[in-house]
Design a protein around this motif. Structure first.
Motif, short mmCIF file in Angstrom:
data_model
loop_
_atom_site.label_atom_id
_atom_site.label_comp_id
_atom_site.label_asym_id
_atom_site.label_seq_id
_atom_site.Cartn_x
_atom_site.Cartn_y
_atom_site.Cartn_z
N SER A 95 46.96 23.29 42.86
CA SER A 95 47.64 24.43 42.24
C SER A 95 47.40 24.48 40.74
CB SER A 95 49.16 24.33 42.50
OG SER A 95 49.67 23.11 41.97
N GLU A 96 46.54 23.61 40.22
CA GLU A 96 46.33 23.50 38.78
C GLU A 96 45.07 24.25 38.34
OE1 GLU A 96 45.48 19.98 35.46
OE2 GLU A 96 45.84 19.48 37.57
N ILE A 97 45.19 25.04 37.28
CA ILE A 97 44.02 25.68 36.68
C ILE A 97 43.29 24.63 35.85
CG2 ILE A 97 43.19 27.45 35.08
CD1 ILE A 97 45.61 29.14 35.85
N THR A 130 35.46 35.89 43.26
CA THR A 130 34.88 35.29 44.47
C THR A 130 34.20 33.97 44.15
OG1 THR A 130 34.58 37.44 45.51
CG2 THR A 130 33.23 35.62 46.34
N THR A 131 33.42 33.96 43.07
CA THR A 131 32.69 32.74 42.69
C THR A 131 33.64 31.66 42.24
OG1 THR A 131 30.78 34.07 42.02
CG2 THR A 131 30.89 31.82 41.20
N ALA A 132 34.67 32.00 41.47
CA ALA A 132 35.66 31.01 41.05
C ALA A 132 36.36 30.42 42.26
CB ALA A 132 36.66 31.64 40.10
N GLY A 133 36.63 31.26 43.25
CA GLY A 133 37.24 30.77 44.48
C GLY A 133 36.35 29.79 45.22
N ARG A 134 35.05 30.04 45.23
CA ARG A 134 34.12 29.13 45.90
C ARG A 134 34.04 27.79 45.16
NH1 ARG A 134 28.64 32.21 46.33
NH2 ARG A 134 28.06 30.41 47.61
N ILE A 135 34.06 27.85 43.83
CA ILE A 135 34.05 26.61 43.06
C ILE A 135 35.34 25.84 43.30
CG2 ILE A 135 33.99 25.63 40.73
CD1 ILE A 135 32.30 28.07 39.89
N SER A 136 36.46 26.54 43.32
CA SER A 136 37.75 25.89 43.58
C SER A 136 37.74 25.22 44.94
CB SER A 136 38.88 26.93 43.51
OG SER A 136 38.95 27.52 42.23
N ALA A 137 37.17 25.89 45.93
CA ALA A 137 37.10 25.30 47.28
C ALA A 137 36.23 24.04 47.26
CB ALA A 137 36.52 26.32 48.26
N ALA A 138 35.14 24.07 46.49
CA ALA A 138 34.27 22.90 46.40
C ALA A 138 34.97 21.74 45.70
CB ALA A 138 32.99 23.25 45.65
N LEU A 139 35.92 22.05 44.80
CA LEU A 139 36.70 21.02 44.14
C LEU A 139 37.84 20.52 45.00
CD1 LEU A 139 37.01 22.55 40.54
CD2 LEU A 139 35.78 20.47 41.16
N VAL A 181 31.89 43.16 22.61
CA VAL A 181 31.83 42.23 23.75
C VAL A 181 33.03 42.45 24.66
CG1 VAL A 181 31.77 39.83 24.51
CG2 VAL A 181 30.60 40.50 22.40
N TRP A 182 32.74 42.72 25.92
CA TRP A 182 33.74 42.80 26.99
C TRP A 182 33.56 41.56 27.85
CZ3 TRP A 182 33.70 42.56 32.26
CH2 TRP A 182 34.78 43.10 32.96
N ALA A 183 34.64 40.96 28.31
CA ALA A 183 34.50 39.74 29.13
C ALA A 183 35.56 39.72 30.21
CB ALA A 183 34.62 38.49 28.26
N ALA A 184 35.18 39.16 31.36
CA ALA A 184 36.10 38.91 32.46
C ALA A 184 36.09 37.41 32.74
CB ALA A 184 35.68 39.66 33.71
N SER A 185 37.27 36.86 33.02
CA SER A 185 37.39 35.45 33.35
C SER A 185 38.23 35.30 34.61
CB SER A 185 38.05 34.66 32.21
OG SER A 185 37.23 34.63 31.07
N ALA A 186 37.88 34.31 35.43
CA ALA A 186 38.62 34.02 36.65
C ALA A 186 39.00 32.55 36.65
CB ALA A 186 37.78 34.35 37.89
N ALA A 187 40.17 32.24 37.16
CA ALA A 187 40.68 30.87 37.15
C ALA A 187 40.00 30.01 38.21
CB ALA A 187 42.19 30.87 37.37
N ILE A 188 39.60 28.81 37.82
CA ILE A 188 39.11 27.79 38.75
C ILE A 188 40.24 26.78 38.92
CG2 ILE A 188 37.44 25.93 39.10
CD1 ILE A 188 35.47 27.56 37.41
#
Length: 249
Positions: A209-211, A238-247, A198-205
């Motif tokens: 300034s808080e993860i 990109t998707t994590a950034g969009r979720i962060s913006a929505a938050l 299993v290979w995985a990538a994760s991006a911070a939401i």
């Protein structure tokens, strides 16, 4: 009497909403003009809100909101379901890359899969919703650990080590260096750290300034090449950034 009481409550709430970023402080007369109500009535509502600890008087008769209102704001953010905000973005990402997408956050000090969107492909990888992930292994764990304040980070690490958890073969110091690197860039990858193949990538939401969570894409290692890995990381970011913006992050 009930109607009069309801009207008074509504007026008091309207007074709270009269404070904005553009008007963070206001006098009694300014509030009366903004709400179009008599000055004596404003004095009554101001007294009520002061007794409740929601506003306080500053210099020269200027009133402003207190930190208790900030606590209400934080409570509202917590009550807003992160899953419902993230879900449509996660579905879009899963459709684009044809892989399972997971939402992971810390719950009682452990990384937990809060939500997942599975790919229809026959070979797919995911954790069950509510399942704990290893505390010191995987891309999401490093990002979530790195989002903690230094003292909390050390307590998390100490608890994990005491429970028998161990970081990857880089050792504790190397692990902390890797955490710092991942947090600075906002993404992390893991290769067979949790499960073989299993290979995985994760991006911070983030929220401010808080993860607050991570967006994780676990993939069968045999489907991954260097080029595809770059694509998955970029789209997860990109998707994590969009979720962060929505938050509001």
């Amino acid at each position: 009497m009930a109607k009069a009481g309801a009207d008074s409550g509504r007026r008091a709430l309207e007074m709270l909403f009269a404070f904005t970023e553009q008007r963070p402080v206001a006098s009694v007369r300014e509030l009366a003009a903004a709400l179009d109500i008599p000055v004596p009535s404003v004095h009554r509502y101001v007294a009520l809100l002061r007794d409740m600890g929601l506003i306080e008087e500053g210099a020269r008769g200027q009133y402003h909101l207190t930190m208790r209102v900030s606590a209400l704001n934080r409570a509202a953010r917590v009550a807003t379901p992160l899953v419902s905000i993230a879900d449509p973005y996660m579905r879009e990402l899963s459709g684009e890359i044809e892989e399972t997408v997971m939402l992971v956050r810390l719950v009682q000090g452990l990384p937990v899969c809060m939500h997942r969107v599975e790919t229809p492909r026959r070979i797919r990888l995911s954790f069950e919703i509510g399942q704990h992930l290893p505390p010191l292994r995987g891309a999401s764990a490093r990002l979530l650990l790195g989002g903690l304040a230094p003292a909390e980070r050390q307590r998390y690490l100490d608890r994990a080590l005491e429970s028998g958890a161990r970081p990857p073969e880089v050792g504790t110091e190397g692990f902390l260096d890797l955490v710092e690197q991942d947090v600075r860039r906002g993404w992390a990858i893991s290769n067979q750290e949790i499960d073989e193949g299993v290979w995985a990538a994760s991006a911070a939401i983030t929220e401010g300034s808080e993860i607050v969570a991570t967006l994780s894409v676990p993939c069968p290692a045999f489907r991954m090449s260097e080029e595809r890995g770059k694509i998955v990381i970029e789209q997860a970011m990109t998707t994590a950034g969009r979720i962060s913006a929505a938050l509001g992050g």
